[in-house]
Design a protein around this motif. Sequence first.
Motif, short mmCIF file in Angstrom:
data_model
loop_
_atom_site.label_atom_id
_atom_site.label_comp_id
_atom_site.label_asym_id
_atom_site.label_seq_id
_atom_site.Cartn_x
_atom_site.Cartn_y
_atom_site.Cartn_z
N GLU A 107 61.93 13.15 12.01
CA GLU A 107 61.72 12.99 10.48
C GLU A 107 61.92 14.49 9.96
O GLU A 107 61.52 15.37 10.63
CB GLU A 107 60.59 12.37 10.11
N PRO A 108 62.28 14.52 8.45
CA PRO A 108 62.16 15.94 7.86
C PRO A 108 60.84 16.95 8.25
O PRO A 108 60.85 18.05 8.23
CB PRO A 108 62.61 15.75 6.47
N TYR A 109 59.69 16.03 8.07
CA TYR A 109 58.61 16.56 8.15
C TYR A 109 58.19 17.38 9.33
O TYR A 109 57.36 18.29 9.55
CB TYR A 109 57.21 15.61 7.55
N ALA A 110 58.90 16.80 10.43
CA ALA A 110 58.79 17.56 11.79
C ALA A 110 59.40 18.92 11.69
O ALA A 110 58.71 19.85 12.41
CB ALA A 110 59.44 16.53 12.88
N GLN A 111 60.54 18.91 11.00
CA GLN A 111 60.99 20.34 10.77
C GLN A 111 60.10 21.07 9.97
O GLN A 111 60.02 22.33 10.54
CB GLN A 111 62.27 20.30 10.30
N THR A 112 59.41 20.61 9.05
CA THR A 112 58.46 21.21 8.30
C THR A 112 57.42 22.14 8.89
O THR A 112 56.79 23.07 8.71
CB THR A 112 57.80 20.45 7.26
N ILE A 113 56.93 21.33 9.80
CA ILE A 113 55.74 21.75 10.73
C ILE A 113 56.33 22.48 12.05
O ILE A 113 55.31 22.48 12.99
CB ILE A 113 54.73 20.54 10.73
N ASP A 114 57.39 22.40 12.21
CA ASP A 114 58.21 23.18 13.39
C ASP A 114 57.62 22.21 14.97
O ASP A 114 56.98 22.64 15.67
CB ASP A 114 57.70 24.61 13.79
N GLY A 115 57.96 20.82 14.54
CA GLY A 115 57.49 19.75 15.59
C GLY A 115 58.89 19.68 16.45
O GLY A 115 59.74 19.66 16.17
N THR A 116 58.27 19.01 17.75
CA THR A 116 59.45 18.67 18.81
C THR A 116 58.77 17.37 19.28
O THR A 116 57.45 17.35 19.54
CB THR A 116 59.57 19.75 19.88
N LEU A 117 59.74 16.66 19.79
CA LEU A 117 59.10 15.16 20.84
C LEU A 117 59.52 15.49 22.15
O LEU A 117 60.92 15.44 22.18
CB LEU A 117 59.46 14.05 20.08
N THR A 118 58.72 15.77 22.96
CA THR A 118 59.33 16.08 24.34
C THR A 118 59.43 14.77 25.09
O THR A 118 60.13 14.61 26.11
CB THR A 118 58.28 16.97 25.11
#
Length: 563
Positions: free
Chosen positions: A59-70
């Motif tokens: 989701e866009p919020y993941a990019q906001t907080i520099d997130g990844t799903l491994t």
Amino acid sequence: MKWKWLALGCGFLTVSLIVTSCESIRTSFGSYSFIKKLPGAETIETATQQISLQKIKLEPYAQTIDGTLTSPKYNNFSAEGTVQVSGTVGKYEDLGSEFAWIQIDYTGKQQAGLPSSFHYYVPIKQGHFREKIQLFAGKGEYKVTIRMPGASEEEYYYPFASFRVTNENPSVRRDISYSTSAKKAGLVISSPLTGYTVQRKSVALSGRLAEETQAKKVLLQLRKGEKVWKRVIPVKDHQFAESIPLLYGKGVHELQVMVPDEKRSGYYVEGAALYVDNTSSEERTPVEYTGLYHERGVHLTRPIAGGDRAELTYRIAGTIDPDAKFSKETDYMIVQTTKGENKATYFIPVNQYRFDSEIWLRFGAGTYQITVYVPEVTTEQRDYFRFYTVASFQVKSKASSDLRDLLPSRGVQSDHPDIRDLAREITAGKKTNREKAKAIYQYVANVMEYDVEKLRNNSFEWDDSALKSLQKKSGVCQDFAFLSIALLRSLDIPARFVEGESAGQRHAWVEVWTGERWLTMDPTWGAGYITPEGSFVKKYDEKFFDPSPEAFAKTHKRTGVVY
């Protein structure tokens, strides 16, 4: 806690299986089919086919907080009971909470009493989160949603990623659910081990809190439908343990362990939740506890609920916390049974902070109100005992007979071998109940000495009894009555303890059933008399055995019977 999140958009992608009609190519390795590859998809070759799996879109919020799903990487896949979820958050220091929120929703039909959702709160440590989630309802399809906390508002969570998974394992395996408050308090449930268990009538609960937690209590809440029961239990050395009654019959009970609210004294917030499937259809009632129950360190281990069914006896057992107020001075507990207007009181010894005894349900079949008391701790000498309620509950007796005047009672150990042997010896050769009663009257009046000092100093003890009277060969009116009644009842002769007044003082004597009528005997007055100077003169007097009611009423006033 009320969780709120903003819908920042969703890009749910589905698994596609595309089999083309392309011409098959035969080689020495067998037959293979060609499939069309979608943009952003990868192919996995199995023994019989190739599957196109679409990657999970963040989701866009993941990019906001520099997130990844491994893990996982793909949407719409199959699993065997569990799925590993892990990822990273680059800007984790900006988050308002240290926990990621993973919600699992089961899309099939859930077992009655069990929720169709489950929530994990996963710590984010140095920007990494990792949790092995359980597909809790068995075989079927699940939707998993991952959310992350807002930058500064702890109550707000925002979508991070979501995916669907199909569980091929039919087993129902549910974890214990822990809230963020539980995680912060270091709450860990050690028994039961899982969030769904099958039990009968009760479940053993135990757990601990973190050492830095100052909590002295946790709140338990049991729920089944609209029925709710709550109880506060103590935490000692950061640990707690309790047998929880499954009060509401057959079916699933939700059990919550709630922890103290850090912000509001005397309040509790959600902690851990688990579910217990009760196989017993019996419904019971809660034990009612007073504030003194915890203050005096009492812990009832039997019963843990009211509504039990019993015959003639019922077991009361428990412990006293050695560190509690007056624990060292608590030598006994008091139990009173009430059925209608009838009451009986029993004193239960406490040995090494433990008590365990059978009490008699002496008034026949029916419902008994049972009250458990602690004694007042005092150095004052009195001719009465004062005690305070700590717990109460009900018991239903199925006894076929009312044996109130035959069973042992407080101070009357009519079932003791020494009492039985002595009664047989005293009444040897006697035929009728009246003859046996007269022999016992003669024995007690001749053997016992009246203890004037005990009367004068009010030196009564909780363990005054027939056996103690027999050993000391002295006592006051209650002790004469205890011994006489014990001897009579040991021979299956109904006898009762009568309280009243004589010579302006409280007094006790005995009534005996001959088979035709109740006769009166006062072995205390039959033993002698007290002079005006206050000394006892030993002089056997037979006229206080079976006196006429008119003559006896001139010196004695009857007020009631005590059990």
